[in-house]
Design a protein around this motif. Sequence first.
Motif, PDB file in Angstrom:
ATOM      1  N   GLN A 216       0.831  -1.203   0.000  1.00  0.00           N
ATOM      2  CA  GLN A 216       0.000   0.000   0.000  1.00  0.00           C
ATOM      3  C   GLN A 216       0.868   1.256   0.000  1.00  0.00           C
ATOM      4  N   ASP A 217       1.989   1.204   0.720  1.00  0.00           N
ATOM      5  CA  ASP A 217       2.913   2.337   0.763  1.00  0.00           C
ATOM      6  C   ASP A 217       3.461   2.624  -0.638  1.00  0.00           C
ATOM      7  N   ASP A 218       3.904   1.568  -1.327  1.00  0.00           N
ATOM      8  CA  ASP A 218       4.421   1.728  -2.688  1.00  0.00           C
ATOM      9  C   ASP A 218       3.332   2.246  -3.621  1.00  0.00           C
ATOM     10  N   ASP A 221       2.593   5.959  -3.015  1.00  0.00           N
ATOM     11  CA  ASP A 221       3.654   6.840  -3.497  1.00  0.00           C
ATOM     12  C   ASP A 221       3.509   7.103  -5.000  1.00  0.00           C
ATOM     13  N   ALA A 222       2.953   6.134  -5.701  1.00  0.00           N
ATOM     14  CA  ALA A 222       2.775   6.303  -7.146  1.00  0.00           C
ATOM     15  C   ALA A 222       1.403   6.858  -7.506  1.00  0.00           C
ATOM     16  N   PHE A 223       0.358   6.312  -6.893  1.00  0.00           N
ATOM     17  CA  PHE A 223      -1.001   6.613  -7.334  1.00  0.00           C
ATOM     18  C   PHE A 223      -1.847   7.350  -6.297  1.00  0.00           C
ATOM     19  N   GLY A 224      -1.250   7.726  -5.168  1.00  0.00           N
ATOM     20  CA  GLY A 224      -2.007   8.372  -4.108  1.00  0.00           C
ATOM     21  C   GLY A 224      -2.514   9.754  -4.494  1.00  0.00           C
ATOM     22  N   ASP A 225      -3.628  10.136  -3.890  1.00  0.00           N
ATOM     23  CA  ASP A 225      -4.185  11.481  -4.062  1.00  0.00           C
ATOM     24  C   ASP A 225      -3.299  12.447  -3.275  1.00  0.00           C
ATOM     25  N   PRO A 226      -2.671  13.438  -3.931  1.00  0.00           N
ATOM     26  CA  PRO A 226      -1.766  14.346  -3.225  1.00  0.00           C
ATOM     27  C   PRO A 226      -2.407  15.020  -2.009  1.00  0.00           C
ATOM     28  N   GLU A 227      -3.707  15.356  -2.111  1.00  0.00           N
ATOM     29  CA  GLU A 227      -4.369  16.038  -0.996  1.00  0.00           C
ATOM     30  C   GLU A 227      -4.519  15.116   0.210  1.00  0.00           C
ATOM     31  N   LYS A 228      -4.733  13.825  -0.044  1.00  0.00           N
ATOM     32  CA  LYS A 228      -4.870  12.861   1.054  1.00  0.00           C
ATOM     33  C   LYS A 228      -3.519  12.309   1.485  1.00  0.00           C
ATOM     34  N   PHE A 229      -2.622  12.100   0.507  1.00  0.00           N
ATOM     35  CA  PHE A 229      -1.320  11.496   0.777  1.00  0.00           C
ATOM     36  C   PHE A 229      -0.384  12.468   1.477  1.00  0.00           C
ATOM     37  N   LYS A 241      13.633   3.847  -7.052  1.00  0.00           N
ATOM     38  CA  LYS A 241      13.517   2.790  -6.052  1.00  0.00           C
ATOM     39  C   LYS A 241      12.843   1.568  -6.664  1.00  0.00           C
ATOM     40  N   LYS A 242      13.394   0.415  -6.344  1.00  0.00           N
ATOM     41  CA  LYS A 242      12.842  -0.832  -6.883  1.00  0.00           C
ATOM     42  C   LYS A 242      11.670  -1.275  -6.013  1.00  0.00           C
ATOM     43  N   THR A 243      10.517  -0.704  -6.291  1.00  0.00           N
ATOM     44  CA  THR A 243       9.304  -0.997  -5.534  1.00  0.00           C
ATOM     45  C   THR A 243       8.570  -2.183  -6.157  1.00  0.00           C
ATOM     46  N   PHE A 244       7.516  -2.629  -5.473  1.00  0.00           N
ATOM     47  CA  PHE A 244       6.650  -3.667  -6.038  1.00  0.00           C
ATOM     48  C   PHE A 244       6.211  -3.281  -7.448  1.00  0.00           C
ATOM     49  N   LEU A 245       5.850  -2.016  -7.623  1.00  0.00           N
ATOM     50  CA  LEU A 245       5.284  -1.563  -8.891  1.00  0.00           C
ATOM     51  C   LEU A 245       6.313  -1.608 -10.017  1.00  0.00           C
ATOM     52  N   LEU A 246       7.512  -1.103  -9.751  1.00  0.00           N
ATOM     53  CA  LEU A 246       8.544  -1.082 -10.782  1.00  0.00           C
ATOM     54  C   LEU A 246       8.966  -2.498 -11.165  1.00  0.00           C
TER      55      LEU A 246
END
Length: 329
Positions: A216-218, A221-229, A241-246
């Motif tokens: 969820q953290d990864d 960081d990529a798809f979070g809403d800036p206002e909420k994140f 960074k070699k995240t789950f997504l990358l």
Amino acid sequence: MSFDFNFYMHSFKELVGIFAEKFNVPHFPAQPATLYEPGIYFLGIAGKRIRPVLCLMGNELFDEIHADAYHVATAIELFHNFTLLHDDIMDKAPLRRGFATVHTKYNENTALLTGDVMLIVAYEYLAKVSPQMLPRIMHLFNRTAREVCEGQQWDMDFEKRDNVTLEEYIHMIQLKTSVLLAASLKTGAILGGASEGNCLHMYEFGRNLGIAFQIQDDYLDAFGDPEKFGKEPGGDIRQNKKTFLLLRALEVANPQQKQELLRLMQENPEDKVEKVLAIFRECQVDAWARTLKQSYLEKAHQELEAVAVTGTRKQPLLELADFLVAREH
């Protein structure tokens, strides 16, 4: 065999307040102020207190909270902050929770020493645990501390490697993030008098929850809403960074997408985040991450379900697990 107790079960929020009251006392002497004031400053940048409160919740699942649980929870919180102090130096991070990091506000040597002394004070709190419980608690704490260091080293090693696999990344996350959540729950269960089987289920609950938490953290960081994140997304992308997504994108991308991803990582153009996110969406790694996160959350639920305690007593932990994995900041 299930069993129940009649004492009151606190919510996570209630235990955060109870722990904060006990934790917000002087942990350091006054002098030398140049060593201890940075530690006081850093502890004042309070986080969510998830790990120490998990220790208390692990205890309360089986019995009323033992006085030793507050000593262990305090040690866990001090150890966690020690790791953050040193992580900030290694990451050259200017901010922590919106405040200047210790090495930025003071200097790097001070930050190193402040982290060191914080770890020493953590062991002083552990030493207060009753003699019959101390060996088991100390063994788990030491093993976990070593594993967290191993996880940090793997994370740094991965920055220099081009061929990190998803399995290797999950192993690193287990060490760097999950084992401390798992150990927090297990130490609480030990202090609550839980059986060895129940202690193992609590540990596995925390381990799987920690992986879901990092996914969820990864994702945020990529798809979070800036206002909420609370910040602009794409920090991990900018740092390669070699995240789950990358890792998933590199695994499933077609040759053209993979070539473009590698180019963006190497050249770091101004529109890098936007272009990488577009490839992520084309490769459907956003949907994949949500599915993977849910699978680890379900594994965590299964481990908690297997604990031989009446289901109603597990409700605070279930609610916390779901909140941590569904959070938007």
